[in-house]
Design an enzyme around this catalytic site. Structure first.
Site, short mmCIF file in Angstrom:
data_model
loop_
_atom_site.label_atom_id
_atom_site.label_comp_id
_atom_site.label_asym_id
_atom_site.label_seq_id
_atom_site.Cartn_x
_atom_site.Cartn_y
_atom_site.Cartn_z
N SER A 182 0.85 -1.19 0.00
CA SER A 182 0.00 0.00 0.00
C SER A 182 0.89 1.24 0.00
CB SER A 182 -0.86 0.00 1.27
OG SER A 182 -1.45 1.26 1.48
N TYR A 216 -2.20 -0.40 10.40
CA TYR A 216 -2.18 -0.79 8.98
C TYR A 216 -0.87 -0.35 8.33
CZ TYR A 216 -3.77 -1.18 4.10
OH TYR A 216 -3.89 -1.51 2.77
#
Ligand SMILES: NC(=O)c1ccc[n+]([C@@H]2O[C@H](COP(=O)([O-])OP(=O)(O)OC[C@H]3O[C@@H](n4cnc5c(N)ncnc54)[C@H](OP(=O)(O)O)[C@@H]3O)[C@@H](O)[C@H]2O)c1
Length: 275
Positions: A144, A157
């Site tokens: 990501s 995250y």
């Protein structure tokens, strides 16, 4: 790269990006092993992949945060998918929430699913990928943009994706004298159900751009073809990642200005909201 002769496992194929990856690889005629946590969506997806042109499709459900289930997937591959040459570690979860409000259970689940599981799955499947060395084996890890930029509301995250990025980089370097290539792709925000309503509201409030899962799938196929070890999607994000590496204080200043938009939406107690 001719996908028609490749044997590809996609973890999290039942999700938004996983489904787009499966359909794009099916169109190229690949042999697919589709994985999801629950079995429910896999048969329909398998049928769509066959209609789209996949050479063969198998499915296997497993909760990758459970060791027993991971072994079930590994054993299935040895039994039924032994020509396996491409592992796409795509399954993942996300949580947009103030760190102080994140439960210990959620933190553990995020870390286990996003980093422990792909590392252990890679470890368990590497010997078979090495056995298939003449097939130019690949591991593609889906990371990501938040694996390179610490973003408020995404602390755990970001930690998991940052770890996945460095794992990919280190393993790619460790294996650079072997035929097994390790790759890492960093999508920016993508329109799938991983993003809660609050996360979507935050993306809109901060003017963040987002992509379709199909765009991510095409970028993944291009990266597999090119053999490039790392790539990212989206021009402003690529620039921000570089700037964050060189001058993190500049990105901190930008995010500090946006904090009044981000924090209320990341506050699950005040919104009483879902994940
Ligand atoms: N969407 C974005 O904005 C975005 C941006 C950058 C990176 N990414 C990354 O892209 C990947 C795919 O995300 P997505 O947007 O497609 O999300 P998604 O639609 O929510 O799909 C997630 C997939 O992961 C599977 N999964 C979750 N926990 C699992 C577990 N414990 N065991 C096995 N499978 C599990 C889900 O299976 P079930 O459906 O069976 O639960 C689903 O197939 C993730 O790694 C995510 O971090 C997404």
């Amino acid at each position: 790269m001719d996908f028609q002769h490749r044997y590809v496992l996609i973890t999290g194929a039942s999700g938004g990006i996983g489904t787009a990856l499966a359909l794009a690889l099916a169109q190229e005629g690949a042999n697919l092993l589709l994985h999801g946590r629950s079995e429910t969506r896999l048969p329909d997806l398998a049928a769509r992949c066959l209609q789209n042109g996949a050479s063969s499709v198998k499915t296997c459900s497993a909760d990758l945060s459970e060791q027993g289930d991971r072994m079930k997937l590994v054993n299935f591959i040895h039994r039924e998918f032994s020509a396996f040459d491409t592992l796409i570690n795509n399954a993942g979860i996300s949580r947009f929430e103030l760190f102080e409000q994140q439960s210990a259970e959620m933190i553990e689940q995020l870390i286990t699913t996003n980093i422990t599981a792909p590392i252990l799955l890679t470890r368990a499947l590497m010997p078979l990928l090495m056995e298939n060395r003449e097939r130019a084996p690949r591991i593609l890890n889906i990371g990501s943009a938040f694996g390179a930029i610490g973003f408020p509301g995404y602390t755990t995250y970001c930690a998991s994706k940052g770890a996945l990025r460095l794992f990919s980089e280190a393993l790619a370097r460790e294996l650079s004298d072997t035929p097994l290539k390790v790759q890492y792709l960093a999508p920016r925000a993508t329109r799938t159900s991983i993003n809660s309503t609050r996360a979507q509201a935050m993306l809109e409030a901060t003017g963040s751009q987002s992509d379709t899962p199909e765009r991510v799938a095409q970028a993944a196929l291009a990266q597999l073809r090119s053999g490039k070890s790392q790539s990212a999607i989206g021009w402003p994000e690529r620039l921000l990642v570089r700037l964050n590496g060189l001058r993190p204080e500049l990105i901190s200043a930008v995010l500090r200005k946006q904090l009044s938009k981000i924090k209320p939406l990341a506050n699950t107690e005040s919104t009483g909201a879902e994940s």
